[in-house]
Motif scaffolding. Structure first.
Motif, PDB file in Angstrom:
ATOM      1  N   PHE A 185       0.841  -1.200   0.000  1.00 36.35           N
ATOM      2  CA  PHE A 185       0.000   0.000   0.000  1.00 36.35           C
ATOM      3  C   PHE A 185       0.877   1.251   0.000  1.00 36.35           C
ATOM      4  N   GLY A 186       0.448   2.245  -0.769  1.00 36.92           N
ATOM      5  CA  GLY A 186       1.052   3.565  -0.704  1.00 36.92           C
ATOM      6  C   GLY A 186       0.348   4.394   0.362  1.00 36.92           C
ATOM      7  N   ILE A 187       0.965   5.495   0.787  1.00 36.81           N
ATOM      8  CA  ILE A 187       0.377   6.319   1.854  1.00 36.81           C
ATOM      9  C   ILE A 187       0.290   7.768   1.398  1.00 36.81           C
ATOM     10  N   GLN A 188      -0.934   8.289   1.342  1.00 38.64           N
ATOM     11  CA  GLN A 188      -1.181   9.694   0.985  1.00 38.64           C
ATOM     12  C   GLN A 188      -0.787  10.585   2.156  1.00 38.64           C
ATOM     13  N   GLN A 189       0.000  11.615   1.888  1.00 40.60           N
ATOM     14  CA  GLN A 189       0.342  12.588   2.909  1.00 40.60           C
ATOM     15  C   GLN A 189      -0.119  13.974   2.430  1.00 40.60           C
ATOM     16  N   ARG A 203       0.746  11.194  -7.497  1.00 43.42           N
ATOM     17  CA  ARG A 203       2.048  10.532  -7.594  1.00 43.42           C
ATOM     18  C   ARG A 203       1.954   9.073  -7.187  1.00 43.42           C
ATOM     19  N   LEU A 204       1.111   8.783  -6.202  1.00 40.86           N
ATOM     20  CA  LEU A 204       0.943   7.385  -5.779  1.00 40.86           C
ATOM     21  C   LEU A 204       0.269   6.580  -6.881  1.00 40.86           C
ATOM     22  N   ILE A 205      -0.749   7.164  -7.529  1.00 35.74           N
ATOM     23  CA  ILE A 205      -1.485   6.451  -8.581  1.00 35.74           C
ATOM     24  C   ILE A 205      -0.569   6.170  -9.762  1.00 35.74           C
ATOM     25  N   ASP A 206       0.313   7.134 -10.068  1.00 36.55           N
ATOM     26  CA  ASP A 206       1.282   6.924 -11.164  1.00 36.55           C
ATOM     27  C   ASP A 206       2.155   5.707 -10.884  1.00 36.55           C
ATOM     28  N   ILE A 207       2.550   5.557  -9.628  1.00 37.41           N
ATOM     29  CA  ILE A 207       3.419   4.432  -9.261  1.00 37.41           C
ATOM     30  C   ILE A 207       2.609   3.137  -9.252  1.00 37.41           C
ATOM     31  N   GLY A 208       1.390   3.220  -8.696  1.00 36.39           N
ATOM     32  CA  GLY A 208       0.495   2.044  -8.692  1.00 36.39           C
ATOM     33  C   GLY A 208       0.685   1.165  -7.477  1.00 36.39           C
ATOM     34  N   PHE A 209      -0.362   1.045  -6.662  1.00 36.46           N
ATOM     35  CA  PHE A 209      -0.302   0.237  -5.439  1.00 36.46           C
ATOM     36  C   PHE A 209      -1.529  -0.671  -5.346  1.00 36.46           C
ATOM     37  N   ASP A 210      -1.423  -1.693  -4.495  1.00 33.37           N
ATOM     38  CA  ASP A 210      -2.549  -2.620  -4.286  1.00 33.37           C
ATOM     39  C   ASP A 210      -3.644  -1.977  -3.451  1.00 33.37           C
ATOM     40  N   GLY A 211      -3.258  -0.963  -2.672  1.00 34.93           N
ATOM     41  CA  GLY A 211      -4.208  -0.227  -1.838  1.00 34.93           C
ATOM     42  C   GLY A 211      -3.565   1.097  -1.468  1.00 34.93           C
ATOM     43  N   ARG A 241      -9.766   0.340  -5.396  1.00 32.68           N
ATOM     44  CA  ARG A 241      -8.777  -0.247  -4.498  1.00 32.68           C
ATOM     45  C   ARG A 241      -9.122   0.142  -3.054  1.00 32.68           C
ATOM     46  N   PRO A 242      -8.670  -0.657  -2.076  1.00 31.14           N
ATOM     47  CA  PRO A 242      -9.000  -0.338  -0.681  1.00 31.14           C
ATOM     48  C   PRO A 242      -8.380   0.980  -0.237  1.00 31.14           C
ATOM     49  N   ARG A 243      -9.122   1.693   0.624  1.00 27.75           N
ATOM     50  CA  ARG A 243      -8.628   2.932   1.229  1.00 27.75           C
ATOM     51  C   ARG A 243      -8.534   2.692   2.736  1.00 27.75           C
ATOM     52  N   TYR A 244      -7.310   2.908   3.294  1.00 29.13           N
ATOM     53  CA  TYR A 244      -7.024   2.579   4.694  1.00 29.13           C
ATOM     54  C   TYR A 244      -6.674   3.867   5.430  1.00 29.13           C
TER      55      TYR A 244
END
Ligand SMILES: Cc1ccc(CCc2c3nc[nH]c3cc3c(=O)[nH]c(N)nc23)cc1
Length: 370
Positions: A185-189, A203-211, A241-244
């Protein structure tokens, strides 16, 4: 191939679904009990399982200090070590370093710090954190290494931490590589700045994460300010995708975050407050130390299928907490985790039947107003 995440129903921004992992399904909205040092404090694995929890959290910071990553791997990884065979999500450790470690330094390359246990020196880079989480601990879901700024933050400081976290997101993803049986999972700050959270998300979406996690909240901003960020932040993240939401929260925080599109939660409150005598109920929190419970033979909640909730008198719990008995900490932790599972189960059910708006109003009327 990322873990399949199927939304079974939505109501407004709220969603209910299933995140499928090789070690088991995670029903969302999901509350994930915190198992910092390879244990959900004061509870056995069987008691945690009995509450209906689909996944628990482990902590890279604590486990890398004790028993240590290489020993953990020699012992078969965290699942075998603690006897929990369902999914485990681990945090990357950076947040705990800033809140627990001795002297620490955040540099582009890595975070360096001294152990709060014995003062030994340690390094945590994005790469080392992934290695510890995915290869030594064996987490089913790993978190990128990030920098979470304290609240309140000035925009330049928040921007710097968000941009460092975005660069560390790319390094974490590169170190993780492609894995069939584990997720990242990536983390939005971006603290409380909408523009920074949007840049972080892109930037996280460009990289691509499972959540995608929403970081930087539950750091003292309070319920109102958190909700103001959640009025826009979840929708910046992919809907499929899941949001945590990390570190959240009280039951009312979970309800308001689910209303705004969050799927997964963790918080130390149910176990930490439980150890100090606080029990959550549908009518709000109570503290069993209070003398009014000394001869109250009723259980905390007869509707919850957990011995601590429905087969134990408040009088007995009052006695145990007043006597500082270990069993009191266990039973109240057990009840609180079971209560949080009952709340998330009720929200899943309400969203599935399109009646979450009414359920939310009832919850506030009954739980919050007191
Ligand atoms: C075992 C375990 C304990 C705690 C956590 C979450 C810890 C946590 C936060 N807790 C409150 N607010 C938080 C914000 C962040 C954050 O921005 N980034 C990270 N990596 N963790 C956070 C994860 C795992």
């Amino acid at each position: 191939m990322p873990f399949p995440f199927t939304l079974t129903a939505t109501e407004g921004r709220a969603r209910t679904g299933v995140l499928t992992t090789p070690r088991g399904d995670i029903r969302t909205p999901a509350f994930m009990p915190v198992g910092t040092a390879a244990t959900v404090k004061a509870m056995s694995v069987d008691q945690v399982k009995a509450t209906g929890a689909d996944i628990i959290l482990g902590n890279t910071y604590h486990l890398m200090l004790r028993p240590g990553p290489e020993r953990m791997e020699r012992l078969g990884g965290l699942h075998a070590f603690m006897g929990w065979d369902k999914p485990i999500l681990t945090d990357s450790g950076g947040f705990q370093v800033m809140s627990l470690a001795g002297i620490s330094k955040v540099k582009e390359e890595a975070v360096t710090f001294s152990s709060h246990i014995d003062g030994s020196k340690h390094i945590l880079s994005p790469e080392r954190s992934i290695e510890i989480q995915a290869d030594r601990i064996g987490a089913d879901i790993s978190m990128q290494l990030d920098e979470c700024v304290a609240w309140p933050a000035e925009e330049p400081r928040a921007r710097a931490a968000m941009e460092l976290s975005a660069r560390w997101a790319a390094r974490s993803k590169a170190a993780f590589g492609t894995r069939e049986t584990q997720g990242l999972f990536g983390i939005q700050q971006g603290s409380t700045f909408e523009n920074l959270r949007r840049e972080s998300s892109e930037r996280l979406i460009d990289i691509g994460f499972d959540g995608y996690a929403i970081g930087g909240l539950a750091v003292g901003e309070g319920h109102q300010a958190m909700c103001e960020v959640l009025d826009y932040a979840p929708d910046m993240l992919p809907a499929d995708r899941p949001r945590y939401l990390m570190g959240v929260g009280k039951p009312v925080d979970l309800v308001e975050a689910v209303w705004r599109g969050v799927d997964m939660f963790d918080c130390v409150l149910p176990t930490r407050a439980g150890r100090h005598g606080q029990a959550w109920t549908w009518d709000g929190p109570i503290n069993l130390k209070n003398a009014r419970f000394a001869e109250d033979r009723t259980p905390l909640d007869p509707t919850i299928d957990c011995p601590a909730s429905s087969q134990t008198s408040k009088a007995y719990l009052h006695h145990l907490i007043r006597a500082d008995e270990i069993l009191g900490k266990t039973l109240l932790s057990w009840h609180n985790i079971a209560f949080y599972q009952a709340v998330t189960a009720a929200m899943r059910e309400a969203i599935a039947h399109g009646r979450f708006e009414a359920w939310r109003k009832d919850f506030h009327a009954r739980h919050v107003s007191n």
